[in-house]
Write a protein that holds these residues in place. Structure first.
Motif, mmCIF file in Angstrom:
data_model
loop_
_atom_site.group_PDB
_atom_site.id
_atom_site.type_symbol
_atom_site.label_atom_id
_atom_site.label_comp_id
_atom_site.label_asym_id
_atom_site.label_seq_id
_atom_site.Cartn_x
_atom_site.Cartn_y
_atom_site.Cartn_z
ATOM 1 N N GLN A 1 -6.127 -0.295 2.363
ATOM 2 C CA GLN A 1 -5.089 -1.301 2.561
ATOM 3 C C GLN A 1 -3.918 -1.089 1.606
ATOM 4 O O GLN A 1 -2.768 -1.393 1.922
ATOM 5 N N TYR B 1 -1.365 -3.299 7.398
ATOM 6 C CA TYR B 1 -2.546 -4.163 7.300
ATOM 7 C C TYR B 1 -3.771 -3.332 7.642
ATOM 8 O O TYR B 1 -3.715 -2.450 8.516
ATOM 9 N N SER C 1 -6.370 -1.724 11.834
ATOM 10 C CA SER C 1 -5.197 -1.565 10.975
ATOM 11 C C SER C 1 -3.931 -1.615 11.809
ATOM 12 O O SER C 1 -3.951 -1.493 13.036
ATOM 13 N N GLN D 1 -10.740 -9.389 1.423
ATOM 14 C CA GLN D 1 -10.431 -8.038 0.966
ATOM 15 C C GLN D 1 -10.995 -7.794 -0.442
ATOM 16 O O GLN D 1 -11.156 -8.718 -1.195
#
Length: 215
Positions: free
Chosen positions: A35, A42, A65, A215
């Motif tokens: 990331q 993204y 992504s 994340q």
């Protein structure tokens, strides 16, 4: 479609049955770590919540992504960090499928899918002989109408014609984001697609669901 549009990039992984849990978790975390790359708008990775299809494909994990352009997607694909992770984790992967499509449906604060969101991705194969641009254009126009009519439980909806050469024949991609698992379970977008059945190889429709992790 113009390459100036943003890109949805969805990769499905089938990991080997004998893969160690610790190695699988490490692989997911390494992918999520991409990331931070400049080329990436993204990126997230997660185990699948469910997978439904009528083929022998049995995927276990997903990477989703987003990119600004084909040039940045290409740069990501050959980046040393990306290639290093692929080399380190290749022994865990039994099969892979990738579908990419252009979209203008996200931008600004909608680039990132919030953690806890539930995502449903659908891949379609068209019936033999129906892969021409006219048919694709008709389907895309119909998908645009569906997007406008979806209920509030769907916070994002993107779709497009696949341009990846790793799509195993899947020619259309659809991604619907729900705010939570409960809203995904309550939402039934499958009925919205029935108007396209005359175009589709219904024996080769792949639907996967996953929850966006922190994340």
């Amino acid at each position: 479609m113009s390459s100036s549009l943003n890109i949805e990039h969805v990769i499905l992984f089938k990991l080997k049955d004998n893969a160690e849990t610790s190695e699988v978790n490490a692989m997911v975390n390494k992918i999520k770590g991409l990331q931070g790359m400049d080329e990436v708008l993204y990126l997230s990775a997660a185990p699948l919540r469910s997978s439904s299809n009528s083929t022998s494909l049995a995927f276990t994990h997903v990477s989703h992504s987003r990119f600004r352009s084909t040039s940045e997607l290409s740069a990501y694909g050959v980046h040393p960090l990306h290639l290093s992770i692929k080399k380190e984790t290749n022994h865990l992967v039994e099969d892979i499928l990738a579908v990419d499509w252009f979209t203008d449906a996200f931008g600004g604060d909608r680039v990132t899918v919030p953690p806890g969101s539930a995502v449903r991705v659908t891949f379609w194969k068209l019936k033999e002989g129906l892969g021409d641009e006219t048919i694709r254009s008709e389907i895309l126009e119909g998908m645009r109408e569906i997007k406008e009519n979806l209920g509030e439980e769907v916070s994002e909806f993107t779709y497009g014609a696949n341009f990846s050469d790793r799509g195993k024949g899947y020619s259309m991609g659809i991604l619907a984001v729900f705010r939570s698992e409960s809203e995904l379970e309550a939402g039934d977008d499958a009925k919205q697609y029935e108007k396209f059945n005359e175009y589709l190889d219904l024996e080769a429709t792949l639907v996967i669901e996953f929850v966006v992790p922190s994340q």
